[in-house]
Structure formats: C-alpha cells, structure tokens
Design an enzyme around this catalytic site. Structure first.
Site, mmCIF file in Angstrom:
data_model
loop_
_atom_site.group_PDB
_atom_site.id
_atom_site.type_symbol
_atom_site.label_atom_id
_atom_site.label_comp_id
_atom_site.label_asym_id
_atom_site.label_seq_id
_atom_site.Cartn_x
_atom_site.Cartn_y
_atom_site.Cartn_z
ATOM 1 N N GLY A 229 4.886 -4.549 -5.762
ATOM 2 C CA GLY A 229 5.143 -4.081 -4.398
ATOM 3 C C GLY A 229 4.261 -2.910 -4.046
ATOM 4 O O GLY A 229 3.304 -2.608 -4.756
ATOM 5 N N ASN A 230 4.553 -2.264 -2.948
ATOM 6 C CA ASN A 230 3.786 -1.070 -2.563
ATOM 7 C C ASN A 230 4.718 -0.046 -1.934
ATOM 8 O O ASN A 230 5.909 -0.302 -1.763
ATOM 9 C CB ASN A 230 2.620 -1.445 -1.641
ATOM 10 N N ARG A 231 4.172 1.115 -1.575
ATOM 11 C CA ARG A 231 5.005 2.241 -1.141
ATOM 12 C C ARG A 231 5.384 2.229 0.328
ATOM 13 O O ARG A 231 5.972 3.178 0.821
ATOM 14 C CB ARG A 231 4.270 3.555 -1.420
ATOM 15 N N SER A 232 5.013 1.204 1.072
ATOM 16 C CA SER A 232 5.300 1.209 2.512
ATOM 17 C C SER A 232 6.811 1.230 2.771
ATOM 18 O O SER A 232 7.567 0.471 2.158
ATOM 19 C CB SER A 232 4.698 -0.039 3.154
ATOM 20 N N ALA A 296 2.078 -3.510 5.195
ATOM 21 C CA ALA A 296 1.207 -3.313 4.025
ATOM 22 C C ALA A 296 1.287 -4.602 3.223
ATOM 23 O O ALA A 296 2.279 -4.870 2.531
ATOM 24 C CB ALA A 296 1.695 -2.127 3.209
#
Ligand code: CTP
Length: 427
Positions: A229-232, A296
């Site tokens: 995943g990512n930090r968005s 994102a």
C-alpha cells in the site's frame, strides 16, 4: 487597496486580528468596523493599533464626512470576519442599524462574508436562506471550516484559519471570482444576475458539470492478509470533493483506501486495487466533464497473489516478491477522451526530487508524458503531505497559464485547484 474589515460579535473575532495583519503586511489600507458585540470580545484599541486607523461603529461619529456612506463608497473590498448568524441575517434583510450594516448597503466592491458559528446555527434553515440570499446578490460567503468549536462540540462552523481566508480572498480577486456587487434595478436585471430581494441560490461556477474524483491509496494484495500500500489518506481528495460540490458540481467519488469520512451528499463507490480503480474510473470518466485523479495508484502489483497465507518455513528459502506494472489509469483516461476535449483531466504528481532532477522538472515532464490538462505538483516525504492537514502545491497547465503555487490547508489547496479548473473550462 482600501479594505473594510467588518468584525462580528463572536469568539472568533480575535482571529480577525491575524487577518488584519496579513492585509497590512501586503500594504493595504484597512479600516476596521466592529459591531457592538464584537467589542465585547476584542477591544477597539487592538483594531486601532493594528490597522493604524481610527475605529468607530456608530453612524453618529464623524458625521460631517458622512462616514456611513463614505466608507462603503471608497472601499475596494469589504470582508466581514467573523460573520455571525445575526450579522448574516441583518445583512440579508438589508438592515442598517449600525456603521457596518450601513457600509454593506452602500459598498459596490466585492463583499466576502466569513461565517463562524455553532453547527446548529449554520445549518438552521434561517441561516441557510440568509446565505443563499447574500450569494444571490453577488456577495461571496465562504464555507466555514469543519473542526473544534467553542465548548466541546465539533463540526462545520469553525472560522477558517486567517492564512486560508487571506489566500481565498487574494486568489478570488486574482482570478475574478470575487466580483463587484451588481447594481441591479428590480425588474431590469441582466441575464444571469439576480434581482435584489429574491432568494435564488447562486448555482456556482461548476453548476451542471459532472466532476469525477479518485481519492486515497490503492492496496495490492500479496496473500489473503497482506498487501502493498501507500501513505495516502484521501484527505486531499475529500477536500477536492467538498470544494467541487461547493462550486455547484455534481460530484462522483471513487475511493481507494481512505482514512477520512466521505462528505455528506457525495455519490461514492469503493475500490481496492489499481485494476479495480481503472475499471471504475474509465467507466465513470466517459460520463464526466472533469476528472481529477487525486488517488495514489500503485505503479506495481505482486505478479502472484496466493490463495493462502504465505508462511515462513525453515526448510525453504525466504520468498522473493516479483512485481508487475499496473496500467497508468491517467494516461488511459486521456486516451479515451473525446475529440471535443471532454473531460478536462487533472493529474497529480507526488514528487520528492532526487539527484537526477528537481520536483518541478519531474512534474513538467510528467505533464507532457501523461497528456492531462492540469497537473497538481505535491512535494512529498515521510512527514510532508501524506496524512497531514497542510500541503504545498503548484498547479501546472498545458494551456500555458502561469504555474500557480499555494501553501496552506488541503481545503484551501482544493479551492485553488477548483478555481483553476473553472478558469480552464471558461477558456
Ligand atoms: N496514476 C495513474 N495510474 C498509475 C499511476 C499513477 O492514474 N498506475 C496517476 C495518479 O493518480 C496521479 C498521476 O498519475 O494523478 C501521477 O502519479 P505518480 O505516481 O506521481 O506518477 P508516476 O506515473 O508513478 O510517475 P513516477 O514513477 O515518475 O513517480
């Protein structure tokens, strides 16, 4: 510029002192007109010292200069901050019981009300109608911020931060969205303007436009319990949804993983992976006038997703994850676009810069490569932008319009992006 700063009687009156300082630092001449109630919160000496001008709230002071008319006539801008429910009601009714309301009746310069009150008062049908009346007459009523109010409650009604109010006003003056009050004569209003006294709602600059917004971060599964995943957080996407809706658009939101609530009244659907997002976006983009790709999107996904949990084993080597490229949704939306240039497409560039290029170089080549109409450049890092309330953006346009930079809350950044979209749509 000659600015009248009207101050209403609310606890947020103290924040107006910071707004006054911002106007003064920018070199403007500011005359403060507090209401009687405002002086119970902040004393006259504060306004006089900060503005460098005498302060009055009575129509009977300085009578020989016909002050109650002169101040409004000479103003280039009138800002009422905080605008209490009472003050909005008095302005909507056209009452003229004190110097501020007299000035509001005389001024033809742009008028901006910055409301601050408890949520119940803001949502009351009387206040809603008063705001609609003021907007229909050409005044600008900023939407209040959502957050902590006086006492224990939270909700919409909080005064936006002074820097955000300042940015909103200067941005609106620069792009012409804050306008002179139309001096309409009842029965002879020009098309598109309202006759004073009627409470038609100002439909907003994006009325009739369908705006599709993708938000949040995609999650690419590895096995039934793990993902990449990512930090968005989705905060910027939600701020854009609110700003587009406030501008009158019919908003459709496609949310990947988000950590914030979806605003009331926004049509939305949820997706998990980049491939899910691609399918939903291409389908919805075909019926949209504007597409804002704030999500994102993971550029890569695991080549293989196992049906059962990946276990660590002493008798075998540690697993190696092979990644494959995800399709570039933004590029596909651009390719799918009709020959009439619809929809207008806005991409985002989250850049850190590195030893091969700075953030602006990367963003300019991304604008070119992706073929979208606008690109919103975000400087990102571990503690920058992702999950934060503030942001720093630069909006780049293919149309050749000057790049526009903005630093402030994600709500004020969203307002900057929406204003740029309105300007692009109107050519
Ligand atoms: N985007 C997309 N599909 C992808 C990746 C990104 O639609 N598979 C969109 C994002 O929503 C954003 C824009 O493209 O609007 C820029 O995303 P970003 O990840 O910053 O750019 P990349 O194309 O990944 O370029 P780079 O690898 O140089 O960061």
């Amino acid at each position: 510029m000659r600015i009248i700063l009207g101050v209403g009687g609310g606890i947020a009156a103290y924040k107006s002192a910071s707004l006054l300082r911002l106007f003064k630092e920018a070199g403007h001449h500011v005359t403060v007109i507090p209401t009687d109630a405002a002086e119970k919160f902040v004393g006259r000496a504060t306004w006089e010292a900060l503005s460098g001008n005498p302060v009055s709230n009575s129509v009977f002071d300085d009578v020989e200069s016909v002050n109650h008319v002169r101040l409004g006539q000479e103003a280039d801008l009138v800002v009422v901050c905080p605008a209490t429910a009472d003050l909005l009601a008095r302005a909507a009714a056209g009452l003229a019981g004190d110097l501020l309301t007299n000035t509001l009746l005389v001024a033809t310069a742009p008028v901006v009300f910055v409301p601050a009150m408890h949520t119940e008062m803001w949502m009351h049908p009387a206040t809603v109608a008063n705001v609609a009346t003021l907007r229909s007459r050409g005044s600008t009523v900023m939407d209040p911020a959502v957050g902590r109010l006086t006492g224990k409650d939270t909700g919409p009604g909080r005064l936006p931060e002074p820097a955000d109010i300042y940015d909103f006003i200067t941005g609106g003056l620069a792009d012409g969205t804050l306008q002179q009050r139309p001096t309409a004569v009842p029965g002879s209003a020009a098309p598109g303007t309202s006759v004073p006294g009627t409470a038609t709602l100002d439909p907003g600059p994006l009325a009739g436009k369908r705006v599709l917004i993708t938000a949040g971060g995609t999650r690419e599964p590895l096995d039934p319990v793990r993902f990449l995943g990512n930090r968005s957080s989705g905060k910027q996407g939600m701020a854009l949804a609110r700003a587009a809706a406030a501008a009158g658009a019919e908003v459709e939101l496609i949310a990947a993983h988000i950590e914030v609530a979806i605003p009331d009244g926004i049509k939305s659907s949820s997706v998990e992976t980049a491939l899910d997002l691609r399918e939903a976006t291409l389908e919805a983009a075909a019926r949209s006038d504007v597409v804002i790709m704030a999500a994102a999107v993971a550029d890569f996904r695991p080549a293989e997703v196992t049906d059962s949990k990946i276990k660590k084993r002493d008798d075998a080597a540690d697993p190696v994850i092979t990644l494959v490229r995800n399709p570039d949704i933004l590029v596909e939306v651009v390719q799918q676009r009709g020959t009439d240039g619809t929809p207008l497409i806005v991409g985002f560039a989250a850049e850190t810069g590195d030893d091969r290029g700075n953030v602006l170089d990367y963003a300019l080549s991304k604008l070119e490569r992706k073929g979208c109409d606008l690109l919103v450049l975000n400087r990102v890092g571990r503690d920058l932008v992702f999950g934060q309330d503030d942001t720093e953006i630069t909006v780049l346009a293919r149309s050749g319009a000057e790049p526009q930079s903005h630093r402030g809350s994600k709500d004020s950044a969203a307002a900057t992006v929406i204003r740029r979209i309105v300007a692009e749509l109107s050519g």
